[in-house]
Motif scaffolding. Structure first.
Motif, short mmCIF file in Angstrom:
data_model
loop_
_atom_site.label_atom_id
_atom_site.label_comp_id
_atom_site.label_asym_id
_atom_site.label_seq_id
_atom_site.Cartn_x
_atom_site.Cartn_y
_atom_site.Cartn_z
N TYR A 96 0.83 -1.22 0.00
CA TYR A 96 0.00 0.00 0.00
C TYR A 96 0.86 1.26 0.00
O TYR A 96 0.53 2.26 -0.65
N HIS A 97 1.98 1.20 0.74
CA HIS A 97 2.83 2.39 0.78
C HIS A 97 3.43 2.68 -0.60
O HIS A 97 3.49 3.84 -1.04
N THR A 98 3.88 1.62 -1.28
CA THR A 98 4.45 1.81 -2.62
C THR A 98 3.38 2.32 -3.59
O THR A 98 3.64 3.20 -4.41
N GLN A 100 0.93 4.17 -2.84
CA GLN A 100 0.72 5.58 -2.52
C GLN A 100 1.73 6.47 -3.23
O GLN A 100 1.37 7.56 -3.71
N HIS A 101 3.00 5.99 -3.35
CA HIS A 101 3.99 6.75 -4.13
C HIS A 101 3.50 6.94 -5.57
O HIS A 101 3.60 8.03 -6.13
N LEU A 102 2.99 5.85 -6.15
CA LEU A 102 2.54 5.92 -7.55
C LEU A 102 1.36 6.87 -7.67
O LEU A 102 1.31 7.70 -8.59
N ALA A 203 11.76 11.72 -1.18
CA ALA A 203 12.46 11.51 0.08
C ALA A 203 11.51 10.78 1.01
O ALA A 203 10.41 11.27 1.28
N CYS A 204 11.88 9.58 1.48
CA CYS A 204 10.94 8.77 2.25
C CYS A 204 11.67 7.79 3.14
O CYS A 204 12.67 7.20 2.74
N ALA A 205 11.16 7.60 4.35
CA ALA A 205 11.76 6.66 5.30
C ALA A 205 10.85 5.46 5.56
O ALA A 205 10.98 4.78 6.57
N GLY A 206 9.92 5.22 4.62
CA GLY A 206 9.00 4.09 4.80
C GLY A 206 9.54 2.81 4.22
O GLY A 206 10.71 2.72 3.84
N THR A 207 8.68 1.80 4.14
CA THR A 207 9.08 0.51 3.58
C THR A 207 8.33 0.28 2.26
O THR A 207 7.18 0.68 2.12
N HIS A 208 9.03 -0.32 1.29
CA HIS A 208 8.50 -0.47 -0.06
C HIS A 208 8.73 -1.86 -0.59
O HIS A 208 9.67 -2.53 -0.16
N VAL A 209 7.95 -2.28 -1.58
CA VAL A 209 8.20 -3.55 -2.27
C VAL A 209 9.35 -3.32 -3.26
O VAL A 209 9.75 -2.18 -3.52
ZN LIG Z 1 7.89 5.68 0.74
#
Ligand SMILES: [Zn+2]
Length: 238
Positions: A96-98, A100-102, A203-209
């Motif tokens: 879901y986080h990835t 959201q980037h898209l 710029a992001c400190a989250g987790t991605h696939v």
């Molecule tokens: Zn991110």
């Protein structure tokens, strides 16, 4: 400060660490793969196993360091623990986080609509963007574009960059560098797409696939207004 191991590799499900201290039901480790709540992404859950017991990790929060709230026996300072993430939950958050980037990139590219907030869960997500009102056709177009990006199976990668260099070389609005506190001198840049010509860079400190194909299809489920200049778009993944 706990070493936040997921920043270097978010594909790790279990790890060993040493307990630095405990405060009632909260445990501080020297290193951890548990993601603390932040940036619209909920915290990880899982277990801490050690000689003489196992405790469930029910909350993870970052303030001056990373605190793991546990339910069960609390390991003493100096104890070696084995942390195990609830991978179903974490991998859903990464997907879901990835996505959201898209979505942020597509809304910025096609509507000049900047993301002003977002919240994801393991089964749905929402994103707030500065825009008067998206029509049904707009949302259908956005969904189609997102699914093209999923079908393209674009690689996702990250690296660190000095802030000064990033401000000089990258689009600061798009990378959202301008939103970060001045105290942050080194940025973690997340890129989606061809390394020579990335589709998105934030710029992001989250987790991605590792690649957008893992999103397995996006459905834009609706929109609501959050005031005259803000739209909330909701979506789910396949
Ligand atoms: Zn991110």
């Amino acid at each position: 400060m706990t070493e936040q191991l997921y920043l270097a590799d978010s594909s790790v499900r279990s790890f060993e660490a040493t307990v630095e201290r405990t405060l009632n039901d909260r445990v501080v480790l020297d290193r951890s793969h548990f993601y603390p709540t932040g940036g619209g992404q909920p915290h990880d859950t899982g277990t801490l196993a050690f000689d003489g017991g196992e405790a469930a990790v029910t909350d993870v929060a970052k303030t001056d360091t990373v605190y793991h709230t546990v339910d069960g026996p609390t390991p003493e300072a100096g104890t070696t623990v084995r942390g195990e993430l609830d991978w179903e939950r974490r991998s859903a958050h990464m997907r879901y986080h990835t996505a959201q980037h898209l979505l942020s990139a597509v809304l910025l590219d096609e509507f000049d609509a900047e993301t002003v907030g977002n919240q994801l869960y393991a089964d749905r997500a929402r994103l707030d963007a500065s825009y008067p009102k998206f029509s049904e056709t707009d949302l259908a177009d956005v969904e189609a574009r997102l699914n093209e990006l999923v079908d393209d199976d674009l690689p996702v990668r990250h690296y660190t960059m000095e802030r000064e260099r990033a401000e000089a070389e990258l689009d600061t609005q798009r990378t959202r560098i301008d939103l970060l506190p001045d105290s942050i001198a080194e940025l973690r840049i997340v890129e989606v797409g061809d390394p020579d010509d990335p589709f998105d860079r934030t710029a992001c400190a989250g987790t991605h696939v590792a690649a957008t194909g893992e999103l397995d299809g996006v459905e834009v489920t609706g929109r609501t207004t959050q005031g005259s200049e803000t739209e909330r778009v909701t979506f789910t993944l396949g």
